[in-house]
Design a protein around this motif. Structure first.
Motif, mmCIF file in Angstrom:
data_model
loop_
_atom_site.group_PDB
_atom_site.id
_atom_site.type_symbol
_atom_site.label_atom_id
_atom_site.label_comp_id
_atom_site.label_asym_id
_atom_site.label_seq_id
_atom_site.Cartn_x
_atom_site.Cartn_y
_atom_site.Cartn_z
ATOM 1 N N CYS A 77 -1.788 8.819 -9.007
ATOM 2 C CA CYS A 77 -2.815 8.556 -7.991
ATOM 3 C C CYS A 77 -2.637 9.497 -6.795
ATOM 4 C CB CYS A 77 -2.701 7.088 -7.567
ATOM 5 S SG CYS A 77 -3.533 6.650 -6.046
ATOM 6 N N ALA A 78 -3.552 10.452 -6.635
ATOM 7 C CA ALA A 78 -3.468 11.405 -5.515
ATOM 8 C C ALA A 78 -3.551 10.707 -4.150
ATOM 9 C CB ALA A 78 -4.547 12.469 -5.644
ATOM 10 N N PRO A 79 -4.454 9.734 -3.930
ATOM 11 C CA PRO A 79 -4.479 9.050 -2.632
ATOM 12 C C PRO A 79 -3.178 8.281 -2.333
ATOM 13 C CG PRO A 79 -6.552 8.717 -3.767
ATOM 14 C CD PRO A 79 -5.620 9.363 -4.747
ATOM 15 N N CYS A 80 -2.455 7.885 -3.380
ATOM 16 C CA CYS A 80 -1.163 7.210 -3.168
ATOM 17 C C CYS A 80 -0.171 8.161 -2.514
ATOM 18 C CB CYS A 80 -0.607 6.674 -4.487
ATOM 19 S SG CYS A 80 -1.626 5.385 -5.238
ATOM 20 N N ARG A 81 -0.238 9.427 -2.878
ATOM 21 C CA ARG A 81 0.631 10.439 -2.256
ATOM 22 C C ARG A 81 0.251 10.631 -0.783
ATOM 23 N NH1 ARG A 81 3.814 13.411 -5.606
ATOM 24 N NH2 ARG A 81 3.461 13.049 -7.822
ATOM 25 N N VAL A 82 -1.039 10.594 -0.498
ATOM 26 C CA VAL A 82 -1.522 10.782 0.867
ATOM 27 C C VAL A 82 -1.037 9.648 1.775
ATOM 28 C CG1 VAL A 82 -3.613 10.828 2.301
ATOM 29 C CG2 VAL A 82 -3.534 12.116 0.154
ATOM 30 N N GLU A 83 -1.075 8.424 1.288
ATOM 31 C CA GLU A 83 -0.711 7.284 2.132
ATOM 32 C C GLU A 83 0.802 7.064 2.226
ATOM 33 O OE1 GLU A 83 -2.213 3.481 0.821
ATOM 34 O OE2 GLU A 83 -0.806 3.391 -0.825
ATOM 35 N N HIS A 84 1.560 7.697 1.352
ATOM 36 C CA HIS A 84 2.995 7.416 1.242
ATOM 37 C C HIS A 84 3.772 7.550 2.567
ATOM 38 C CE1 HIS A 84 6.155 6.344 -1.552
ATOM 39 N NE2 HIS A 84 6.944 7.170 -0.889
ATOM 40 N N PRO A 85 3.549 8.600 3.377
ATOM 41 C CA PRO A 85 4.269 8.671 4.655
ATOM 42 C C PRO A 85 3.992 7.478 5.580
ATOM 43 C CG PRO A 85 3.263 10.785 4.135
ATOM 44 C CD PRO A 85 2.749 9.797 3.128
ATOM 45 N N HIS A 86 2.794 6.928 5.510
ATOM 46 C CA HIS A 86 2.464 5.767 6.343
ATOM 47 C C HIS A 86 3.210 4.525 5.846
ATOM 48 C CE1 HIS A 86 -0.482 8.026 8.566
ATOM 49 N NE2 HIS A 86 -1.044 8.403 7.435
ATOM 50 N N LEU A 87 3.376 4.419 4.535
ATOM 51 C CA LEU A 87 4.158 3.302 3.993
ATOM 52 C C LEU A 87 5.607 3.420 4.416
ATOM 53 C CD1 LEU A 87 2.665 3.109 0.380
ATOM 54 C CD2 LEU A 87 2.041 1.734 2.377
ATOM 55 N N GLU A 88 6.132 4.632 4.404
ATOM 56 C CA GLU A 88 7.509 4.840 4.848
ATOM 57 C C GLU A 88 7.671 4.459 6.318
ATOM 58 O OE1 GLU A 88 8.138 8.931 3.345
ATOM 59 O OE2 GLU A 88 9.751 7.984 2.179
ATOM 60 N N ALA A 89 6.657 4.722 7.130
ATOM 61 C CA ALA A 89 6.711 4.352 8.553
ATOM 62 C C ALA A 89 6.745 2.831 8.712
ATOM 63 C CB ALA A 89 5.518 4.947 9.289
ATOM 64 N N PHE A 90 5.963 2.104 7.918
ATOM 65 C CA PHE A 90 6.024 0.636 7.976
ATOM 66 C C PHE A 90 7.406 0.141 7.579
ATOM 67 C CE2 PHE A 90 1.254 0.466 7.580
ATOM 68 C CZ PHE A 90 1.041 -0.216 8.769
ATOM 69 N N ALA A 91 7.979 0.731 6.542
ATOM 70 C CA ALA A 91 9.315 0.331 6.098
ATOM 71 C C ALA A 91 10.338 0.614 7.193
ATOM 72 C CB ALA A 91 9.681 1.055 4.810
ATOM 73 N N ALA A 92 10.198 1.745 7.896
ATOM 74 C CA ALA A 92 11.125 2.092 8.978
ATOM 75 C C ALA A 92 11.034 1.096 10.136
ATOM 76 C CB ALA A 92 10.846 3.513 9.468
ATOM 77 N N GLU A 93 9.873 0.472 10.299
ATOM 78 C CA GLU A 93 9.699 -0.556 11.338
ATOM 79 C C GLU A 93 10.341 -1.878 10.946
ATOM 80 O OE1 GLU A 93 5.661 -1.300 12.573
ATOM 81 O OE2 GLU A 93 5.173 0.828 12.369
ATOM 82 N N GLY A 94 10.737 -1.997 9.691
ATOM 83 C CA GLY A 94 11.346 -3.232 9.217
ATOM 84 C C GLY A 94 10.362 -4.208 8.591
ATOM 85 N N ILE A 95 9.135 -3.767 8.351
ATOM 86 C CA ILE A 95 8.160 -4.632 7.688
ATOM 87 C C ILE A 95 8.431 -4.566 6.187
ATOM 88 C CG2 ILE A 95 5.712 -5.004 7.179
ATOM 89 C CD1 ILE A 95 5.117 -3.789 9.945
ATOM 90 N N PRO A 96 8.744 -5.698 5.551
ATOM 91 C CA PRO A 96 8.984 -5.666 4.108
ATOM 92 C C PRO A 96 7.754 -5.154 3.367
ATOM 93 C CG PRO A 96 9.695 -7.763 5.031
ATOM 94 C CD PRO A 96 8.936 -7.042 6.104
ATOM 95 N N LEU A 97 7.982 -4.211 2.487
ATOM 96 C CA LEU A 97 6.919 -3.579 1.723
ATOM 97 C C LEU A 97 7.268 -3.717 0.251
ATOM 98 C CD1 LEU A 97 4.358 -1.800 1.778
ATOM 99 C CD2 LEU A 97 5.854 0.173 1.983
ATOM 100 N N TYR A 98 6.403 -4.410 -0.479
ATOM 101 C CA TYR A 98 6.632 -4.650 -1.900
ATOM 102 C C TYR A 98 5.671 -3.787 -2.698
ATOM 103 C CZ TYR A 98 9.138 -8.585 0.055
ATOM 104 O OH TYR A 98 10.006 -9.365 0.785
ATOM 105 N N GLY A 99 6.221 -3.033 -3.639
ATOM 106 C CA GLY A 99 5.421 -2.125 -4.436
ATOM 107 C C GLY A 99 5.152 -2.657 -5.822
ATOM 108 N N VAL A 100 3.904 -2.508 -6.256
ATOM 109 C CA VAL A 100 3.526 -2.860 -7.621
ATOM 110 C C VAL A 100 2.997 -1.577 -8.263
ATOM 111 C CG1 VAL A 100 2.097 -4.293 -9.111
ATOM 112 C CG2 VAL A 100 2.928 -5.207 -6.927
ATOM 113 N N ASN A 101 3.759 -1.059 -9.208
ATOM 114 C CA ASN A 101 3.391 0.169 -9.897
ATOM 115 C C ASN A 101 2.384 -0.174 -10.988
ATOM 116 O OD1 ASN A 101 4.464 2.253 -12.329
ATOM 117 N ND2 ASN A 101 3.885 3.129 -10.370
ATOM 118 N N TYR A 102 1.199 0.417 -10.889
ATOM 119 C CA TYR A 102 0.047 0.052 -11.709
ATOM 120 C C TYR A 102 -0.164 1.020 -12.863
ATOM 121 C CZ TYR A 102 -4.937 -0.746 -12.690
ATOM 122 O OH TYR A 102 -6.145 -0.997 -13.291
#
Length: 179
Positions: A77-102
């Motif tokens: 998924c190309a858009p998944c690559r685009v959003e990935h840095p933003h997900l890393e930023a949420f994780a760095a804030e300490g917000i639990p992020l659960y991934g479901v690989n589709y």
């Protein structure tokens, strides 16, 4: 006097019907938003398998104290690559992020995380799309904001961008914290 054929009335009636539908569609707040029946309801059951060595996503994680995000993604998924840095930023804030690989190959998914970084607290694989179907996923990426009760506060379809974070995700996180 000439008789009007019913067939002659069909084009103007079809045009009028389409014009009404267009007008109604343009009255929506966000014409790009996809409706979700999940918002305000309990998060559906987790139906996933293990992926890699990270803890596996479970139902109890979704119903644990605090706000969390559930992100459906895939290595292809190309858009998944685009959003990935933003997900890393949420994780760095300490917000639990659960991934479901589709609907992905495990080796490809794990390579994606090795190459781009792994922001997920726990992972689950959904190789046949059963969990995604239960959650009402239209396609990847999709992200859900879940509150302490395991209730879906928001479903966002599409990649997370800074604009989406500011206008949609952050307000949903604050709403989830306030409940």
């Amino acid at each position: 006097m000439a008789k009007v054929s019913p067939l002659m009335l069909a084009p103007p009636l079809i045009f009028a019907g389409l014009a009404v539908m267009l007008f109604i569609g343009l009255q929506r707040d966000d014409p790009n938003a996809l409706p979700s029946t999940m918002e305000g309801r309990a998060a559906p059951t987790v139906v996933a398998t293990a992926l890699g060595e990270k803890p596996m996503l479970t139902d109890s994680m979704l119903r644990a104290e605090g706000v969390k995000l559930v992100n459906f993604w895939a290595s292809w998924c190309a858009p998944c690559r685009v959003e990935h840095p933003h997900l890393e930023a949420f994780a760095a804030e300490g917000i639990p992020l659960y991934g479901v690989n589709y609907k992905d190959k495990p080796a490809n998914a794990l390579k994606f995380l090795r190459d781009l970084g792994d922001p997920y607290t726990a992972l689950g694989a959904d190789p046949e799309g059963k969990m995604a179907l239960n959650w009402g996923v239209y396609g990847v990426p999709e992200t859900y904001v879940i509150d302490s009760n395991g209730t879906v506060i928001l479903r966002h379809a599409g990649p997370i961008t800074q604009r989406v974070i500011d206008s949609t995700i952050r307000p949903a996180i604050e709403k989830a914290r306030g409940q």
